[in-house]
Design a protein around this motif. Sequence first.
Motif, mmCIF file in Angstrom:
data_model
loop_
_atom_site.group_PDB
_atom_site.id
_atom_site.type_symbol
_atom_site.label_atom_id
_atom_site.label_comp_id
_atom_site.label_asym_id
_atom_site.label_seq_id
_atom_site.Cartn_x
_atom_site.Cartn_y
_atom_site.Cartn_z
ATOM 1 N N ARG A 254 8.877 9.232 0.197
ATOM 2 C CA ARG A 254 8.246 8.921 -1.092
ATOM 3 C C ARG A 254 9.017 7.844 -1.831
ATOM 4 O O ARG A 254 8.428 6.944 -2.447
ATOM 5 N N HIS A 255 10.359 7.904 -1.772
ATOM 6 C CA HIS A 255 11.185 6.890 -2.430
ATOM 7 C C HIS A 255 10.938 5.509 -1.819
ATOM 8 O O HIS A 255 10.752 4.522 -2.547
ATOM 9 N N LEU A 256 10.915 5.441 -0.493
ATOM 10 C CA LEU A 256 10.682 4.158 0.176
ATOM 11 C C LEU A 256 9.274 3.640 -0.097
ATOM 12 O O LEU A 256 9.065 2.428 -0.261
ATOM 13 N N ALA A 257 8.305 4.549 -0.146
ATOM 14 C CA ALA A 257 6.931 4.133 -0.424
ATOM 15 C C ALA A 257 6.833 3.488 -1.799
ATOM 16 O O ALA A 257 6.208 2.431 -1.960
ATOM 17 N N ARG A 258 7.458 4.130 -2.810
ATOM 18 C CA ARG A 258 7.427 3.568 -4.168
ATOM 19 C C ARG A 258 8.169 2.241 -4.236
ATOM 20 O O ARG A 258 7.691 1.268 -4.832
ATOM 21 N N ARG A 259 9.339 2.193 -3.621
ATOM 22 C CA ARG A 259 10.137 0.962 -3.657
ATOM 23 C C ARG A 259 9.429 -0.171 -2.917
ATOM 24 O O ARG A 259 9.435 -1.328 -3.367
ATOM 25 N N SER A 260 8.816 0.160 -1.787
ATOM 26 C CA SER A 260 8.093 -0.855 -1.010
ATOM 27 C C SER A 260 6.931 -1.422 -1.807
ATOM 28 O O SER A 260 6.745 -2.648 -1.870
ATOM 29 N N ARG B 88 0.812 -1.222 0.000
ATOM 30 C CA ARG B 88 0.000 0.000 0.000
ATOM 31 C C ARG B 88 0.842 1.268 0.000
ATOM 32 O O ARG B 88 0.321 2.370 0.136
ATOM 33 N N GLY B 89 2.159 1.091 -0.107
ATOM 34 C CA GLY B 89 3.043 2.235 -0.122
ATOM 35 C C GLY B 89 3.364 2.788 1.255
ATOM 36 O O GLY B 89 3.735 3.951 1.389
ATOM 37 N N VAL B 90 3.223 1.947 2.285
ATOM 38 C CA VAL B 90 3.567 2.348 3.647
ATOM 39 C C VAL B 90 4.931 1.756 3.986
ATOM 40 O O VAL B 90 5.059 0.529 4.073
ATOM 41 N N PRO B 91 5.970 2.573 4.169
ATOM 42 C CA PRO B 91 7.286 2.032 4.530
ATOM 43 C C PRO B 91 7.223 1.278 5.863
ATOM 44 O O PRO B 91 6.438 1.628 6.750
ATOM 45 N N VAL B 92 8.053 0.258 5.975
ATOM 46 C CA VAL B 92 8.076 -0.578 7.175
ATOM 47 C C VAL B 92 9.485 -0.576 7.762
ATOM 48 O O VAL B 92 10.465 -0.787 7.042
ATOM 49 N N ILE B 93 9.566 -0.320 9.058
ATOM 50 C CA ILE B 93 10.815 -0.477 9.805
ATOM 51 C C ILE B 93 10.619 -1.682 10.705
ATOM 52 O O ILE B 93 9.741 -1.690 11.569
ATOM 53 N N ALA B 94 11.423 -2.722 10.495
ATOM 54 C CA ALA B 94 11.172 -4.004 11.157
ATOM 55 C C ALA B 94 12.451 -4.591 11.728
ATOM 56 O O ALA B 94 13.562 -4.262 11.300
ATOM 57 N N SER B 95 12.272 -5.483 12.685
ATOM 58 C CA SER B 95 13.398 -6.223 13.247
ATOM 59 C C SER B 95 13.973 -7.185 12.225
ATOM 60 O O SER B 95 13.235 -7.749 11.410
ATOM 61 N N ALA B 96 15.261 -7.393 12.301
ATOM 62 C CA ALA B 96 15.928 -8.365 11.435
ATOM 63 C C ALA B 96 15.873 -9.729 12.118
ATOM 64 O O ALA B 96 16.880 -10.254 12.600
ATOM 65 N N VAL B 97 14.660 -10.321 12.181
ATOM 66 C CA VAL B 97 14.471 -11.613 12.834
ATOM 67 C C VAL B 97 13.679 -12.540 11.925
ATOM 68 O O VAL B 97 12.696 -12.131 11.305
#
Length: 406
Positions: free
Chosen positions: A355-361, A289-298
Amino acid sequence: MRILLAQNMFHLPSHGGANKSNRIMMEQLAARGHECHVVAPMSGALRDTSIDDHVTYLKGLGAEVTSATPDVLKYRYNGVQAHVVTRASSLARQIGEVAGEVSPDWTLVPSDDPGLIVLGAALKATPERVVYLAHTLQQLPFGPGAFYPSAAGTRMVKRAASIVAVSQAAGAYLKKWGEISSTLIYPHIYGDPPELAAGDLVTMINPCGYKGLSVLLGLADARPEAGFLAVPTWGTTPEDLDELRKRPNIEIGQPSDDIDDILSRAKVLLMPSLWDETFGYACVEAMARGVPVIASAVGGLSEAKLGVPYSVPVRGIERYESVGQARPVPVVPSQDLGPWLNALDPVVGDDSLHRHLARRSRKAALGFIASLDEAALETHLAALRPNRRLAALAALAAARAKESQS
């Protein structure tokens, strides 16, 4: 085919990744012409809900309620017939009764099954036709993260005619710790996700110890000028809610069967999980949906990030305690907030980067979704053969039991 899903988690609402994916997979099978049944408890988030209230909720969703007794609630939703027991103690018996009535070609059993009650009932009712779905790694009876390690339970899992892993991480875990081969099937639960306009809140779903509540609280304290949205679901305890309420910049939202209700308010989705995630359905849903995600590396959460920044290293949960709770209580190690702030600040503060992360995501997630085969589970079940050896052993055991009673 006639397919029975027997699970130790509720069918509706489906706010968790495992029960949501199970529900959607059954609806997809029903839409393809198969007869689909679900046996589940009315528990968890519904423990304080009356049968009448739940019937009202179901009718609001458009479900056709066909029967409501003090013991069993039956309804039809999106082509799937649900048999919901009002008491957990009745779950195993209901599985046996429905299996006897339906004679399923396959009985699907998710790993989210403390005490392996459902798996035991399914193996008894349809011994040669059980397919085990490896969702939550901590609920498997083996491996370093197991809540309830059991050699006998491991042998029960190995009796299934097939083991389905819902991620590469789950397949690797099964192989390494259980010496179990599996079939990888990514559940296609995503539909046709819309592109959402950016919201203004740092959003976290299911804030709890397992999922990294301490990171959310630390970030909210460190950035009091930022707005946060916390959406409690299955893991959030009353104590967790008390901690959330202490932060004036954290809004407590309501869970929803439509994830767009939540993600439409998100500028970024925070997924700071501290246990080994099997996958991260919400991660893919948000990115699509174009929402960037910051997540754990697990675990499988790194897998669900699809190579898009940001994956943040964490100190994972290594120990659990049982203090009268329905599930083990995590001993949460302290976390370094520096890497989280280094990720959050630019994503929230730099509109160009956002915006860049949203498009890439969105591009990565839509590509992943396009690669999935909605018919993968159907194809797997159609090609699968019953475990005749188990059927013969079950028949022999039943004959011996009958002889001993005569």
